[in-house]
Design a protein around this motif. Structure first.
Motif, short mmCIF file in Angstrom:
data_model
loop_
_atom_site.label_atom_id
_atom_site.label_comp_id
_atom_site.label_asym_id
_atom_site.label_seq_id
_atom_site.Cartn_x
_atom_site.Cartn_y
_atom_site.Cartn_z
N TYR A 77 0.83 -1.21 0.00
CA TYR A 77 0.00 0.00 0.00
C TYR A 77 0.87 1.26 0.00
O TYR A 77 0.54 2.25 -0.66
N VAL A 78 1.97 1.25 0.74
CA VAL A 78 2.90 2.39 0.72
C VAL A 78 3.37 2.62 -0.71
O VAL A 78 3.40 3.76 -1.19
N ILE A 79 3.74 1.55 -1.38
CA ILE A 79 4.23 1.65 -2.75
C ILE A 79 3.15 2.22 -3.66
O ILE A 79 3.41 3.12 -4.46
N ARG A 80 1.92 1.74 -3.52
CA ARG A 80 0.82 2.26 -4.35
C ARG A 80 0.58 3.74 -4.10
O ARG A 80 0.36 4.51 -5.03
N ILE A 81 0.61 4.14 -2.82
CA ILE A 81 0.38 5.55 -2.47
C ILE A 81 1.48 6.43 -3.06
O ILE A 81 1.21 7.47 -3.67
N LEU A 82 2.73 6.01 -2.91
CA LEU A 82 3.84 6.80 -3.44
C LEU A 82 3.81 6.85 -4.96
O LEU A 82 4.12 7.89 -5.56
N LEU A 83 3.43 5.76 -5.60
CA LEU A 83 3.28 5.76 -7.07
C LEU A 83 2.23 6.77 -7.49
O LEU A 83 2.43 7.56 -8.41
N TYR A 84 1.08 6.74 -6.82
CA TYR A 84 -0.01 7.64 -7.17
C TYR A 84 0.39 9.10 -6.97
O TYR A 84 0.15 9.94 -7.84
N LEU A 85 0.99 9.39 -5.83
CA LEU A 85 1.41 10.77 -5.57
C LEU A 85 2.50 11.23 -6.54
O LEU A 85 2.53 12.40 -6.92
N THR A 86 3.36 10.32 -6.94
CA THR A 86 4.38 10.66 -7.93
C THR A 86 3.74 11.02 -9.26
O THR A 86 4.10 12.01 -9.90
N LYS A 87 2.75 10.24 -9.66
CA LYS A 87 2.12 10.44 -10.96
C LYS A 87 1.15 11.63 -10.96
O LYS A 87 1.14 12.44 -11.88
N TYR A 88 0.31 11.73 -9.94
CA TYR A 88 -0.80 12.69 -9.97
C TYR A 88 -0.69 13.83 -8.98
O TYR A 88 -1.58 14.69 -8.94
N GLY A 89 0.37 13.87 -8.19
CA GLY A 89 0.45 14.90 -7.16
C GLY A 89 1.57 15.90 -7.33
O GLY A 89 1.90 16.61 -6.39
N ASN A 90 2.15 15.97 -8.51
CA ASN A 90 3.29 16.89 -8.70
C ASN A 90 2.93 18.34 -8.46
O ASN A 90 3.67 19.07 -7.82
N ASN A 91 1.82 18.79 -8.98
CA ASN A 91 1.47 20.22 -8.91
C ASN A 91 0.21 20.49 -8.10
O ASN A 91 -0.41 21.53 -8.27
N ARG A 92 -0.15 19.53 -7.27
CA ARG A 92 -1.37 19.74 -6.49
C ARG A 92 -1.36 18.90 -5.22
O ARG A 92 -0.57 17.98 -5.08
N ILE A 93 -2.26 19.26 -4.33
CA ILE A 93 -2.47 18.51 -3.10
C ILE A 93 -3.54 17.46 -3.41
O ILE A 93 -4.58 17.78 -4.00
N VAL A 94 -3.30 16.21 -3.01
CA VAL A 94 -4.20 15.11 -3.35
C VAL A 94 -4.95 14.66 -2.10
O VAL A 94 -4.34 14.39 -1.06
N ALA A 95 -6.26 14.56 -2.21
CA ALA A 95 -7.10 14.13 -1.09
C ALA A 95 -6.89 12.64 -0.81
O ALA A 95 -6.67 11.85 -1.73
N SER A 96 -6.99 12.27 0.45
CA SER A 96 -6.77 10.88 0.84
C SER A 96 -7.80 9.94 0.22
O SER A 96 -7.45 8.83 -0.19
N ASN A 97 -9.05 10.40 0.11
CA ASN A 97 -10.06 9.51 -0.48
C ASN A 97 -9.81 9.27 -1.97
O ASN A 97 -10.12 8.21 -2.50
N GLU A 98 -9.21 10.24 -2.66
CA GLU A 98 -8.85 10.05 -4.07
C GLU A 98 -7.80 8.94 -4.19
O GLU A 98 -7.90 8.06 -5.04
N ILE A 99 -6.80 9.00 -3.33
CA ILE A 99 -5.75 7.99 -3.34
C ILE A 99 -6.34 6.62 -3.02
O ILE A 99 -6.07 5.64 -3.72
N SER A 100 -7.14 6.56 -1.96
CA SER A 100 -7.74 5.29 -1.54
C SER A 100 -8.58 4.67 -2.64
O SER A 100 -8.48 3.47 -2.92
N ASP A 101 -9.42 5.49 -3.25
CA ASP A 101 -10.29 4.98 -4.32
C ASP A 101 -9.49 4.51 -5.52
O ASP A 101 -9.73 3.43 -6.06
N ALA A 102 -8.54 5.32 -5.95
CA ALA A 102 -7.77 4.99 -7.15
C ALA A 102 -6.88 3.76 -6.97
O ALA A 102 -6.68 3.00 -7.91
N GLU A 103 -6.38 3.57 -5.76
CA GLU A 103 -5.44 2.49 -5.51
C GLU A 103 -6.04 1.31 -4.74
O GLU A 103 -5.32 0.40 -4.34
N ALA A 104 -7.35 1.32 -4.55
CA ALA A 104 -8.07 0.21 -3.89
C ALA A 104 -7.46 -0.12 -2.52
O ALA A 104 -7.16 -1.27 -2.21
#
Length: 138
Positions: free
Chosen positions: A9-36
């Motif tokens: 799960y750590v790896i999934r979260i860091l992957l998601y933030l690397t891909k989609y969080g460069n120029n913005r703050i990402v909500a926790s529910n977005e991460i949870s939903d996208a990464e199951a």
């Protein structure tokens, strides 16, 4: 040996933030939903990532999470050590005195030490930007 779900799960979260969080703050529910990932579990993991210095938490209505540095500067070792502070494949490698028989002075200890060092080196060589680029196909 098996990598725990929490590390996955750590790896999934860091992957998601690397891909989609460069120029913005990402909500926790977005991460949870996208990464199951179960939402409460992701919140606990994100807190550990903050303690390790890998993410910043922004509070409030527009709050969320952002990496503290680019994904190219975060390695698999960083990810694993956010959950397992010490990477150790056998106690006698890091604590020779834990072996009551040989105190780490044996061929098995030397073999495991070399394997552990190689493993850690390989973890350090893999960064999240590379993983994100390959995972998301861009």
């Amino acid at each position: 040996m098996r990598i725990k779900n929490e590390i996955e799960y750590v790896i999934r979260i860091l992957l998601y933030l690397t891909k989609y969080g460069n120029n913005r703050i990402v909500a926790s529910n977005e991460i949870s939903d996208a990464e199951a990932i179960p939402h409460l579990f992701s919140l606990r993991i994100l807190k550990k990532l903050e303690k390790k210095g890998l993410v910043t938490i922004f509070k409030g209505a527009r709050g969320g999470y952002k990496l503290t540095r680019p994904g190219s500067k975060i390695t698999l070792r960083d990810a694993i050590e956010s959950i397992e502070p010490v990477i150790c494949i056998k106690d006698c490698v890091n604590e020779p005195e834990s072996c009551p028989l040989r105190r780490g002075n044996c061929a098995v200890n030397r073999a495991f030490s070399e394997i552990q060092n190689d493993f850690i080196s390989k973890l350090e060589a893999v960064d999240f930007q590379t993983l994100a680029d390959e995972t998301y196909g861009e």
